[in-house]
Design a protein around this motif. Structure first.
Motif, PDB file in Angstrom:
ATOM      1  N   PHE A 126       0.907  -1.294   0.203  1.00 22.89           N
ATOM      2  CA  PHE A 126      -0.131   0.041  -0.003  1.00 22.89           C
ATOM      3  C   PHE A 126       0.936   1.157   0.019  1.00 22.89           C
ATOM      4  O   PHE A 126       0.763   2.160  -0.821  1.00 22.89           O
ATOM      5  N   VAL A 127       1.867   1.153   0.856  1.00 19.59           N
ATOM      6  CA  VAL A 127       2.684   2.322   0.773  1.00 19.59           C
ATOM      7  C   VAL A 127       3.649   2.653  -0.658  1.00 19.59           C
ATOM      8  O   VAL A 127       3.679   3.771  -1.009  1.00 19.59           O
ATOM      9  N   SER A 128       4.053   1.482  -1.035  1.00 18.55           N
ATOM     10  CA  SER A 128       4.660   1.669  -2.424  1.00 18.55           C
ATOM     11  C   SER A 128       3.590   2.089  -3.504  1.00 18.55           C
ATOM     12  O   SER A 128       4.061   3.088  -4.286  1.00 18.55           O
ATOM     13  N   ASP A 129       2.289   1.699  -3.522  1.00 12.57           N
ATOM     14  CA  ASP A 129       1.488   2.226  -4.664  1.00 12.57           C
ATOM     15  C   ASP A 129       1.069   3.635  -4.474  1.00 12.57           C
ATOM     16  O   ASP A 129       0.992   4.465  -5.214  1.00 12.57           O
ATOM     17  N   VAL A 130       0.965   4.022  -2.804  1.00 14.60           N
ATOM     18  CA  VAL A 130       0.748   5.420  -2.810  1.00 14.60           C
ATOM     19  C   VAL A 130       2.141   6.294  -3.006  1.00 14.60           C
ATOM     20  O   VAL A 130       1.881   7.579  -3.698  1.00 14.60           O
ATOM     21  N   LEU A 131       3.341   6.019  -2.809  1.00  9.45           N
ATOM     22  CA  LEU A 131       4.539   6.524  -3.339  1.00  9.45           C
ATOM     23  C   LEU A 131       4.504   6.620  -4.989  1.00  9.45           C
ATOM     24  O   LEU A 131       5.057   7.608  -5.488  1.00  9.45           O
ATOM     25  N   LEU A 132       4.035   5.663  -5.621  1.00 11.40           N
ATOM     26  CA  LEU A 132       4.155   5.521  -7.004  1.00 11.40           C
ATOM     27  C   LEU A 132       3.170   6.626  -7.610  1.00 11.40           C
ATOM     28  O   LEU A 132       3.405   7.124  -8.839  1.00 11.40           O
ATOM     29  N   SER A 133       2.068   6.966  -6.867  1.00 11.46           N
ATOM     30  CA  SER A 133       1.018   8.095  -7.468  1.00 11.46           C
ATOM     31  C   SER A 133       1.235   9.407  -6.688  1.00 11.46           C
ATOM     32  O   SER A 133       0.556  10.533  -7.192  1.00 11.46           O
ATOM     33  N   ALA A 134       2.247   9.582  -6.017  1.00 12.92           N
ATOM     34  CA  ALA A 134       2.606  10.901  -5.205  1.00 12.92           C
ATOM     35  C   ALA A 134       3.076  11.656  -6.034  1.00 12.92           C
ATOM     36  O   ALA A 134       3.937  11.450  -7.102  1.00 12.92           O
ATOM     37  N   PRO A 135       2.722  12.969  -6.012  1.00 11.43           N
ATOM     38  CA  PRO A 135       3.281  14.209  -6.938  1.00 11.43           C
ATOM     39  C   PRO A 135       4.765  14.065  -6.675  1.00 11.43           C
ATOM     40  O   PRO A 135       5.371  14.093  -5.592  1.00 11.43           O
ATOM     41  N   SER A 136       5.681  14.433  -7.692  1.00 14.90           N
ATOM     42  CA  SER A 136       7.011  14.552  -7.552  1.00 14.90           C
ATOM     43  C   SER A 136       7.510  15.829  -6.907  1.00 14.90           C
ATOM     44  O   SER A 136       8.587  15.589  -6.335  1.00 14.90           O
ATOM     45  N   ILE A 137       7.037  16.756  -6.955  1.00 15.45           N
ATOM     46  CA  ILE A 137       7.194  17.937  -6.090  1.00 15.45           C
ATOM     47  C   ILE A 137       7.287  17.697  -4.567  1.00 15.45           C
ATOM     48  O   ILE A 137       7.933  18.334  -3.776  1.00 15.45           O
TER      49      ILE A 137
END
Length: 306
Positions: free
Chosen positions: A135-146
């Motif tokens: 779940f954390v990996s998926d959230v990080l995958l979709s997190a804004p790069s900024i």
């Protein structure tokens, strides 16, 4: 039975019943809805292709007009401001900086993503901790790069007292990790369990089964994920603005501010000078062609895998 009775029965059999009429009406409705949806999909595809080809044609038209050997080999020249006789500036320092950022971020993020994906696929199937990590990996995958750039700014830039190439590498590596995690887990889960059981039955330890059998079977898929991660970080601008910041000269010192193509495009496009804006278009074309080449290579590897 008389002939008249037989003819009446035959005519009654040929008369459509209520259920048959309803079935025909539903069939016509389904075909109409199917045709409408199909044409809507075709129209949406044409709209998307129109904007895509418009973007590519604009990049080729504006980028090729200023792209020459000088742009590829010369550094930024501040004397080009309004001086037509001065040597035209280039992007060599930004190209080198992008290659350094991308290479080091890939080398740093790929092993971490590979190990995490292996843990999720081979050791944490169905576990609560594995689900939390996924779940954390998926959230990080979709997190804004900024947000990732801001995180590294607080964690690295401020304690070090200034912008640095290492901060940019760390920010890009964080973007690489979830992409490799997802690809590695998916590719390893495609391997049949019978293959794992056969290797274990021969007396091989689990780590050797993973390294010598599973990794070999999923090699092209994992490589595809790494290439997709490289294609994503090659054009990132926001995290680098908060970490490596950019530089107008050639610099190989990762402890200080370092140039990159996305930042050079951003700065020169906002300069207001036509010659620098033309060079910015050339840089955008270089980034686009590089990302396109990486994506094509990834698709070729994936097709071989299939």
């Amino acid at each position: 039975m008389s002939a008249a009775t037989t003819a009446a029965a035959s005519a009654l059999d040929r008369t459509p019943t209520r259920d048959q009429a309803v079935a025909r009406a539903l069939g016509r409705r389904r075909r109409t809805v199917d045709a409408v949806v199909r044409w809507l999909c075709v129209a949406a595809t044409l709209v998307g292709l129109f904007f895509l080809f418009s973007l590519l044609l604009t990049l080729l038209w504006r980028g090729l007009s200023a792209l020459d050997w000088t742009v590829l080999t010369r550094e930024f020249q501040p004397t080009t401001y309004g001086d037509d006789t001065a040597p035209k500036g280039g992007l060599s320092h930004a190209i080198v900086g992008t290659l350094i950022h991308t290479s080091l971020a890939t080398l740093l993020g790929t092993p971490i993503g590979l190990l995490v994906g292996t843990y999720l696929a081979e050791y944490a199937r169905g576990s609560a901790f594995g689900n939390a990590v996924r779940f954390v990996s998926d959230v990080l995958l979709s997190a804004p790069s900024i947000l990732i750039g801001l995180f590294i700014y607080q964690l690295v830039v401020l304690p070090m007292g200034g912008f640095s190439g290492w901060a940019g590498v760390f920010a890009l590596a964080i973007i690489v990790i979830p992409v490799v995690v997802r690809t590695t887990e998916d590719m390893l889960q495609l391997i049949p369990n019978t293959l794992r059981e056969a290797v274990i039955a021969l007396g091989a330890p689990k780590w050797k089964m993973i390294v010598l059998v599973c990794y070999r079977a999923a090699l092209s898929g994992i490589a595809t994920g790494v290439l997709l991660a490289v294609a994503r970080i090659a054009g990132e601008t926001a995290p680098l603005l908060l970490t490596s910041f950019g530089n107008s000269v050639m610099s190989l010192d990762l402890g200080s501010a370092m140039a990159s193509l996305p930042i050079a495009i951003y700065q020169q496009a906002n300069s207001g000078f036509p010659d620098l804006i033309a060079i910015a278009w050339s840089g955008a074309l270089l980034v686009t062609l590089g990302v396109l080449a990486i994506n094509i290579a990834a698709r070729v590897l994936l097709r071989k895998r299939r």
